[in-house]
Design a protein around this motif. Sequence first.
Motif, PDB file in Angstrom:
ATOM      1  N   TRP A  16      43.151  19.940  -4.730  1.00  0.00           N
ATOM      2  CA  TRP A  16      42.312  20.338  -5.907  1.00  0.00           C
ATOM      3  C   TRP A  16      43.210  20.070  -7.135  1.00  0.00           C
ATOM      4  O   TRP A  16      44.277  20.064  -7.178  1.00  0.00           O
ATOM      5  N   THR A  17      42.413  20.226  -8.392  1.00  0.00           N
ATOM      6  CA  THR A  17      43.116  20.086  -9.569  1.00  0.00           C
ATOM      7  C   THR A  17      42.500  21.074 -10.510  1.00  0.00           C
ATOM      8  O   THR A  17      41.577  21.869 -10.207  1.00  0.00           O
ATOM      9  N   VAL A  18      42.665  20.817 -12.048  1.00  0.00           N
ATOM     10  CA  VAL A  18      42.129  21.765 -12.827  1.00  0.00           C
ATOM     11  C   VAL A  18      41.587  20.847 -13.908  1.00  0.00           C
ATOM     12  O   VAL A  18      41.919  19.937 -14.662  1.00  0.00           O
ATOM     13  N   VAL A  19      40.190  20.889 -14.264  1.00  0.00           N
ATOM     14  CA  VAL A  19      39.527  20.463 -15.093  1.00  0.00           C
ATOM     15  C   VAL A  19      38.875  21.080 -16.178  1.00  0.00           C
ATOM     16  O   VAL A  19      38.357  22.090 -15.709  1.00  0.00           O
ATOM     17  N   SER A  20      39.352  21.052 -17.643  1.00  0.00           N
ATOM     18  CA  SER A  20      38.691  21.974 -18.642  1.00  0.00           C
ATOM     19  C   SER A  20      38.799  23.398 -18.060  1.00  0.00           C
ATOM     20  O   SER A  20      37.916  24.076 -18.293  1.00  0.00           O
TER      21      SER A  20
ATOM     22  N   ALA B  70      38.934  24.853 -15.177  1.00  0.00           N
ATOM     23  CA  ALA B  70      38.181  25.227 -13.929  1.00  0.00           C
ATOM     24  C   ALA B  70      38.731  24.505 -12.846  1.00  0.00           C
ATOM     25  O   ALA B  70      39.081  23.385 -12.909  1.00  0.00           O
ATOM     26  N   PRO B  71      38.808  24.996 -11.604  1.00  0.00           N
ATOM     27  CA  PRO B  71      39.269  24.589 -10.375  1.00  0.00           C
ATOM     28  C   PRO B  71      38.352  23.239 -10.135  1.00  0.00           C
ATOM     29  O   PRO B  71      36.895  23.496 -10.188  1.00  0.00           O
ATOM     30  N   SER B  72      38.807  22.143  -9.838  1.00  0.00           N
ATOM     31  CA  SER B  72      38.044  20.922  -9.227  1.00  0.00           C
ATOM     32  C   SER B  72      38.668  20.514  -8.029  1.00  0.00           C
ATOM     33  O   SER B  72      39.697  20.099  -7.692  1.00  0.00           O
ATOM     34  N   ILE B  73      37.527  20.256  -6.991  1.00  0.00           N
ATOM     35  CA  ILE B  73      38.174  19.952  -5.625  1.00  0.00           C
ATOM     36  C   ILE B  73      38.195  18.271  -5.753  1.00  0.00           C
ATOM     37  O   ILE B  73      37.327  17.521  -6.280  1.00  0.00           O
ATOM     38  N   VAL B  74      39.283  17.743  -5.337  1.00  0.00           N
ATOM     39  CA  VAL B  74      39.476  16.594  -5.237  1.00  0.00           C
ATOM     40  C   VAL B  74      39.178  15.860  -3.819  1.00  0.00           C
ATOM     41  O   VAL B  74      38.485  14.821  -3.568  1.00  0.00           O
ATOM     42  N   SER B  75      39.602  16.467  -2.463  1.00  0.00           N
ATOM     43  CA  SER B  75      39.262  16.153  -1.512  1.00  0.00           C
ATOM     44  C   SER B  75      39.414  17.038  -0.482  1.00  0.00           C
ATOM     45  O   SER B  75      40.296  18.198  -0.722  1.00  0.00           O
ATOM     46  N   VAL B  76      38.585  17.244   0.705  1.00  0.00           N
ATOM     47  CA  VAL B  76      38.790  18.261   1.742  1.00  0.00           C
ATOM     48  C   VAL B  76      38.570  17.467   3.037  1.00  0.00           C
ATOM     49  O   VAL B  76      37.754  16.612   3.343  1.00  0.00           O
ATOM     50  N   THR B  77      39.707  17.600   3.714  1.00  0.00           N
ATOM     51  CA  THR B  77      39.702  17.093   5.193  1.00  0.00           C
ATOM     52  C   THR B  77      39.768  18.092   6.331  1.00  0.00           C
ATOM     53  O   THR B  77      40.101  19.297   6.079  1.00  0.00           O
ATOM     54  N   VAL B  78      39.221  17.753   7.542  1.00  0.00           N
ATOM     55  CA  VAL B  78      39.259  18.700   8.442  1.00  0.00           C
ATOM     56  C   VAL B  78      39.764  17.677   9.806  1.00  0.00           C
ATOM     57  O   VAL B  78      39.150  16.865   9.943  1.00  0.00           O
ATOM     58  N   GLY B  79      40.777  18.280  10.452  1.00  0.00           N
ATOM     59  CA  GLY B  79      41.588  17.600  11.350  1.00  0.00           C
ATOM     60  C   GLY B  79      41.810  16.010  10.839  1.00  0.00           C
ATOM     61  O   GLY B  79      41.563  15.167  11.710  1.00  0.00           O
ATOM     62  N   GLY B  80      42.150  15.809   9.637  1.00  0.00           N
ATOM     63  CA  GLY B  80      42.276  14.723   8.995  1.00  0.00           C
ATOM     64  C   GLY B  80      41.132  13.685   8.522  1.00  0.00           C
ATOM     65  O   GLY B  80      41.508  12.604   7.974  1.00  0.00           O
ATOM     66  N   GLN B  81      40.115  14.325   8.896  1.00  0.00           N
ATOM     67  CA  GLN B  81      38.841  13.562   8.573  1.00  0.00           C
ATOM     68  C   GLN B  81      38.135  14.141   7.259  1.00  0.00           C
ATOM     69  O   GLN B  81      38.217  15.381   7.093  1.00  0.00           O
ATOM     70  N   PRO B  82      37.787  13.284   6.647  1.00  0.00           N
ATOM     71  CA  PRO B  82      36.680  13.819   5.327  1.00  0.00           C
ATOM     72  C   PRO B  82      35.769  14.805   5.609  1.00  0.00           C
ATOM     73  O   PRO B  82      35.151  14.576   6.817  1.00  0.00           O
ATOM     74  N   LEU B  83      35.662  16.038   5.019  1.00  0.00           N
ATOM     75  CA  LEU B  83      34.493  16.958   5.274  1.00  0.00           C
ATOM     76  C   LEU B  83      33.363  16.443   5.199  1.00  0.00           C
ATOM     77  O   LEU B  83      32.992  15.741   3.986  1.00  0.00           O
TER      78      LEU B  83
ATOM     79  N   ASP C 285      53.498  22.297   6.343  1.00  0.00           N
ATOM     80  CA  ASP C 285      52.589  21.521   5.686  1.00  0.00           C
ATOM     81  C   ASP C 285      51.622  22.247   4.909  1.00  0.00           C
ATOM     82  O   ASP C 285      51.052  23.195   5.301  1.00  0.00           O
ATOM     83  N   ARG C 286      51.419  22.029   3.473  1.00  0.00           N
ATOM     84  CA  ARG C 286      50.392  22.997   2.401  1.00  0.00           C
ATOM     85  C   ARG C 286      49.319  22.689   3.039  1.00  0.00           C
ATOM     86  O   ARG C 286      48.839  21.553   3.229  1.00  0.00           O
ATOM     87  N   ARG C 287      48.342  23.593   2.689  1.00  0.00           N
ATOM     88  CA  ARG C 287      46.673  23.244   3.017  1.00  0.00           C
ATOM     89  C   ARG C 287      45.953  23.429   1.774  1.00  0.00           C
ATOM     90  O   ARG C 287      44.569  22.977   1.680  1.00  0.00           O
ATOM     91  N   MET C 288      46.479  24.198   0.747  1.00  0.00           N
ATOM     92  CA  MET C 288      45.771  24.352  -0.560  1.00  0.00           C
ATOM     93  C   MET C 288      46.867  23.646  -1.473  1.00  0.00           C
ATOM     94  O   MET C 288      47.891  23.989  -1.887  1.00  0.00           O
ATOM     95  N   LYS C 289      46.377  22.207  -1.705  1.00  0.00           N
ATOM     96  CA  LYS C 289      47.271  21.299  -2.709  1.00  0.00           C
ATOM     97  C   LYS C 289      47.097  21.334  -3.928  1.00  0.00           C
ATOM     98  O   LYS C 289      45.754  20.576  -4.156  1.00  0.00           O
ATOM     99  N   ARG C 290      47.545  22.072  -4.939  1.00  0.00           N
ATOM    100  CA  ARG C 290      47.114  21.540  -6.581  1.00  0.00           C
ATOM    101  C   ARG C 290      47.770  20.414  -6.731  1.00  0.00           C
ATOM    102  O   ARG C 290      49.172  20.269  -6.611  1.00  0.00           O
ATOM    103  N   ILE C 291      47.087  19.344  -7.084  1.00  0.00           N
ATOM    104  CA  ILE C 291      47.881  17.939  -7.109  1.00  0.00           C
ATOM    105  C   ILE C 291      48.071  17.450  -8.476  1.00  0.00           C
ATOM    106  O   ILE C 291      48.942  16.471  -8.820  1.00  0.00           O
ATOM    107  N   ASP C 292      47.991  18.361  -9.519  1.00  0.00           N
ATOM    108  CA  ASP C 292      48.226  18.137 -10.960  1.00  0.00           C
ATOM    109  C   ASP C 292      49.555  18.838 -11.228  1.00  0.00           C
ATOM    110  O   ASP C 292      50.044  18.783 -12.674  1.00  0.00           O
ATOM    111  N   ARG C 293      50.375  19.391 -10.272  1.00  0.00           N
ATOM    112  CA  ARG C 293      51.728  20.207 -10.509  1.00  0.00           C
ATOM    113  C   ARG C 293      52.630  19.832  -9.555  1.00  0.00           C
ATOM    114  O   ARG C 293      52.309  19.286  -8.472  1.00  0.00           O
TER     115      ARG C 293
END
Length: 511
Positions: free
Chosen positions: A430-434, A436-449, A503-511
């Motif tokens: 996830w990242t922050v846009v304006s 607010a939190p914004s989801i970039v991707s979610v995977t379950v067992g390595g596959q896209p949700l 391994d982190r599961r909640m990854k903020r990717i802009d920091r």
Amino acid sequence: MMRIAGFVVLVACGPHPVDPPVPVNAASDRLVIAHTNDLHAHFAPNAAPWIAGEPEVGGFAEIAGHVEQLHRRWGGDNVLVLDGGDIMTGTPLMEFEVRGVRGGAMLDFMEEAGMDAWVLGNHEFDIGYDHVSALVTASRIPVLSANLDAVDGSGVPGIAGVQDHSIFERAGLRIGVFGLTTDSLARLTGTDATNLMQVRSVEEVAKEQVAILEPQVDLVVALTHMGLSVDQRVAEAVDGIDLIVGGHSHTSLTEPVRVNDTWIVQAGSYGRQLGVADMRVVDGQIVDFKAQLIDLIPGTVEPPEASATLMKTWSERLDALFAESISVVPQAFSERSKQAETSLGRWAADMVRGAAACDIGIYNPGGIRSGLAEGPVNREDLYRVFPFANDVVQFEASGDDLLGLAIKNAGADLNGGHPVMQLSGMVVEWTVVSGAPSIVSVTVGGQPLEPQQVYTVATNSYVADRWRYNLGFEPAQLKTAGITVFEAAVDRAKAGPIKAPSDRRMKRIDR
Ligand SMILES: [Zn+2]
């Protein structure tokens, strides 16, 4: 300790023999019904959060002491002692076999304390059908439940030895006690048991039992494990039940509830309180009903020696079990936070996911009460981390539900004020846009949700019960996995070293 003609003879232990106490009211016409419920394998004192300072109260020495006192005061023939079920699951007492059955020591405690009957609760089914069958066989006092029948519809009990009802004679009265087990049993047990029985509606069966008992007895008592709101519903729907002795909702009813002509009582949980209801019965009606809950504060009565010895023996056995090293922590878990992901949070989420074999694990950070030091680990260390008697539960959630949780979690991380749920099997970028939190991707067992896909989720019963706050969506097909969080943690710890998942599961990717 000897019981003669219904009251107890104290054996003198000093140099001068002491006269047995004179019963204050042995010829009383009062009927006294003492009761407990939701003992959950608690046989020793444990914390009472409703009392200032949270002292440890209860335990079977106290229960037995108070029951003995009731016998002395009213005469043993006037006292009936009942338990409202869920005697199993909740302490490591369950790890021991007694009378050929895990948790069987509870029967020793209950019988020694003078209990007359108990009803099957949902947690009696945690290990499985064979276990509860063995438990019923091992019990020397009646085990009641009128609404668990054989699947063939023949009306015979679903478990051999379980009785629909039992008739007791006390205070010159005939008292019919029938049992009811929650008809939500299928949802509440993770085992095979409900496939092997027919769980019938509690209202329907209550009506049948009243019709059978009323012509034979002076007083009809329902001993139930279905929770206060269902007790109230049944009392509303069914005429002729004089008293409901309940359980399941762990309600400390300091004042009895009355619905139409039915009184309802319940005595909290974990053996910390004893309910004592006393009454006169005139022409089949309860008159002059009084009910109280006694906080079982140690030292207020003289506990009978046999019960005190039994409690001491088991306390020592459990202490030894608690002290035994079961695993090792290569590197300390010291970070504590409700507002971020932690390595112990990841371990806990992995643990519940593994215990229920689900796609995803979720754990609330508030449910993790301590860190873990480097070195050998025993059960006591794990108990300090997971002290709550919550179950591992499992449910189904859609991809959309989980996306909602991902957004909620990112918001909690960004803005605080809400715990960040610890995740397993699911990774959120996830990242922050304006702002607010914004989801970039979610995977379950390595596959896209996949928004429409159904995923299996494991968590603890506390999180699932408070789903609005913790999850933001209602769990579908919710059921218990048949194991407590603590037991699942012990199992996982025994399987190998307790390593911090990196391994982190909640990854903020802009920091
Ligand atoms: Zn229950």
